[in-house]
Design a protein around this motif. Structure first.
Motif, short mmCIF file in Angstrom:
data_model
loop_
_atom_site.label_atom_id
_atom_site.label_comp_id
_atom_site.label_asym_id
_atom_site.label_seq_id
_atom_site.Cartn_x
_atom_site.Cartn_y
_atom_site.Cartn_z
N ALA A 1 -13.98 1.53 -4.72
CA ALA A 1 -12.83 1.59 -3.53
C ALA A 1 -12.65 1.25 -2.36
CB ALA A 1 -11.74 3.28 -3.29
N TRP B 1 -12.51 -2.53 -1.46
CA TRP B 1 -12.04 -3.63 -2.01
C TRP B 1 -10.18 -3.15 -1.86
CZ3 TRP B 1 -12.83 -8.25 -3.50
CH2 TRP B 1 -14.31 -8.17 -4.41
N ALA B 2 -10.04 -1.86 -0.90
CA ALA B 2 -8.78 -1.34 -0.93
C ALA B 2 -7.90 -1.76 0.62
CB ALA B 2 -8.85 0.51 -0.40
N ASP B 3 -9.11 -1.80 1.35
CA ASP B 3 -8.13 -3.06 2.36
C ASP B 3 -7.68 -4.04 2.29
OD1 ASP B 3 -9.22 -0.38 4.45
OD2 ASP B 3 -10.64 -1.68 4.81
N VAL C 1 -7.87 1.52 -5.87
CA VAL C 1 -8.28 2.51 -4.97
C VAL C 1 -8.34 3.58 -4.92
CG1 VAL C 1 -7.08 0.40 -3.40
CG2 VAL C 1 -5.21 2.59 -4.83
N ARG C 2 -8.10 4.18 -6.21
CA ARG C 2 -8.33 5.84 -7.04
C ARG C 2 -10.33 5.74 -7.86
NH1 ARG C 2 -3.15 4.82 -6.68
NH2 ARG C 2 -1.23 6.89 -5.92
N TYR D 1 -0.64 4.23 -1.94
CA TYR D 1 -2.08 4.07 -2.08
C TYR D 1 -2.22 4.85 -1.34
CZ TYR D 1 -2.21 -0.19 -3.54
OH TYR D 1 -2.64 -2.20 -4.56
N ALA E 1 0.71 -1.37 0.47
CA ALA E 1 -0.11 0.37 0.10
C ALA E 1 0.46 0.90 -0.47
CB ALA E 1 -0.57 0.13 1.63
N ALA F 1 -7.44 5.46 1.82
CA ALA F 1 -7.45 4.22 1.27
C ALA F 1 -6.51 2.88 1.75
CB ALA F 1 -6.94 3.81 -0.48
#
Length: 365
Positions: free
Chosen positions: A106, A109-111, A99-100, A57, A54, A61
């Protein structure tokens, strides 16, 4: 200009190097590449724990929102360590787009992407569109209240074992403009066939037949172009890290190997060849630094293309010389020379040849 690393950058560099020291201490690289998808899944999870997945990111996010210098440091270290994890293709590029994306996508799914619990790959390039949107054959057509994707994506780097795919297609409802769609790996009508790349990593060929995507990524073309810049920086940084390793190992070998009762490093012809390689390696580092310090200026993209063009060609040349100076043993699996050169070959030609970057540099000059 001050090129000293900040305290945070020094810590980040130490984290990446410690990962490589612990996970790549011996012959693990070949063991990792023998795995079904060409890398060890536990290492992917560990990269998530360390925050490396990450790194680029946005903070909202769950990322670290690191700048160009930090991204370069990470991938330079990965290059020196000859790491096999698909960090650029899955985490930085495809994950960076996802993540954007719009908040509802975002946020979902970001985590999982940041932790390594899920992995996403970009399915963009095609046989008739090796370097971008022009020539795409994959189609997105309206089918009632949904969209269906049909086409083939033969060059999905990092696609083996991915949970999600970002698939580019021509949107018939938008006048055949390009768009990105999020597709689940277990979607009906999706067939995934894996294949091994020259450097030993695993890619995938996607065949889509009336596949229904999870969602359409709004402004996907812009996001891809934005994140691709960071990916280009990462590729060049990884190549410089590999070049440093190959140069240092070759220099050590020449100091140890003897012929006519003296080390090979004493021969003037070899000294001249190594001096020429050293000069080009330093040029590569300088061009990369020149691009990094221009981040946020109008010249950043041009300088990044210039660095990419030079490093791609120089990396191949350095790899050839390292192999030749080692002799036949330079291409054996026991040495990192051949392994590093194969990785340089892939990085220098993917996702486009260095001539494309050089053309953009020339046009912007």
């Amino acid at each position: 200009m001050n090129f000293d690393l900040t305290e945070d950058e020094q810590m980040l560099k130490a984290v990446a190097e410690r990962f490589l020291d612990n996970q790549y201490a011996g012959e693990e690289r070949r063991e990792y590449q023998s795995q079904p998808c060409g890398f060890e899944p536990r290492n992917w999870a560990l990269l998530g724990e360390l925050g490396i997945l990450a790194a680029s990111y946005p903070e909202e996010a769950g990322g670290l929102d690191l700048g160009a210098t930090s991204i370069s440091l990470i991938h330079h270290a990965m290059g020196r360590g000859l790491a096999v994890e698909p960090l650029i293709d899955c985490a930085l590029l495809a994950g960076g787009i996802l993540v954007r994306a719009q908040d509802e996508i975002a946020g979902q799914w970001a985590d999982d992407l940041a932790s390594g619990a899920k992995r996403v790959a970009l399915a963009h390039n095609e046989f008739d569109a090796p370097g971008g949107w022009s020539g795409l054959r994959t189609q997105a057509r309206k089918a009632g209240d949904t969209v269906q994707l049909t086409g083939t994506k033969p060059f999905t780097m990092g696609g083996c074992g991915s949970d999600l795919y970002l698939v580019s297609a021509l949107d018939s409802d938008a006048g055949d403009a390009g768009a990105l769609y999020l597709v689940a790996a277990d979607a009906d009508g999706l067939d995934v066939e894996t294949w091994r790349v020259a450097d030993g990593s695993m890619a995938a060929m996607l065949r889509l037949t009336d596949v229904r995507p999870i969602a359409r990524i709004e402004d996907g073309a812009r996001l891809l172009a934005e994140v691709e810049q960071t990916a280009s920086l990462a590729r060049s940084s990884e190549m410089v890290g590999i070049m440093e390793r190959l140069f240092e190992h070759t220099l050590d070998y020449l100091r140890q190997r003897e012929q006519f009762d003296q080390p090979l490093s004493r021969f003037q012809a070899i000294q001249h060849r190594m001096a020429a390689l050293y000069a080009k390696l330093e040029q590569a580092k300088s061009l990369l630094d020149f691009a990094i310090v221009s981040k946020g200026t109008p010249d950043y993209a041009k300088r990044l293309d210039g660095a990419r063009a030079f490093i791609a060609e120089t990396g191949i040349e350095l790899g050839h010389e390292a192999i030749q100076l080692h002799g036949a043993m330079g291409i054996t699996q026991e040495l990192s020379i051949g392994q590093g050169h194969k990785r340089l070959m892939v990085l220098s030609r993917w996702p486009e040849a260095p001539d494309a970057a050089l053309d953009r540099f020339a046009l912007a000059s």
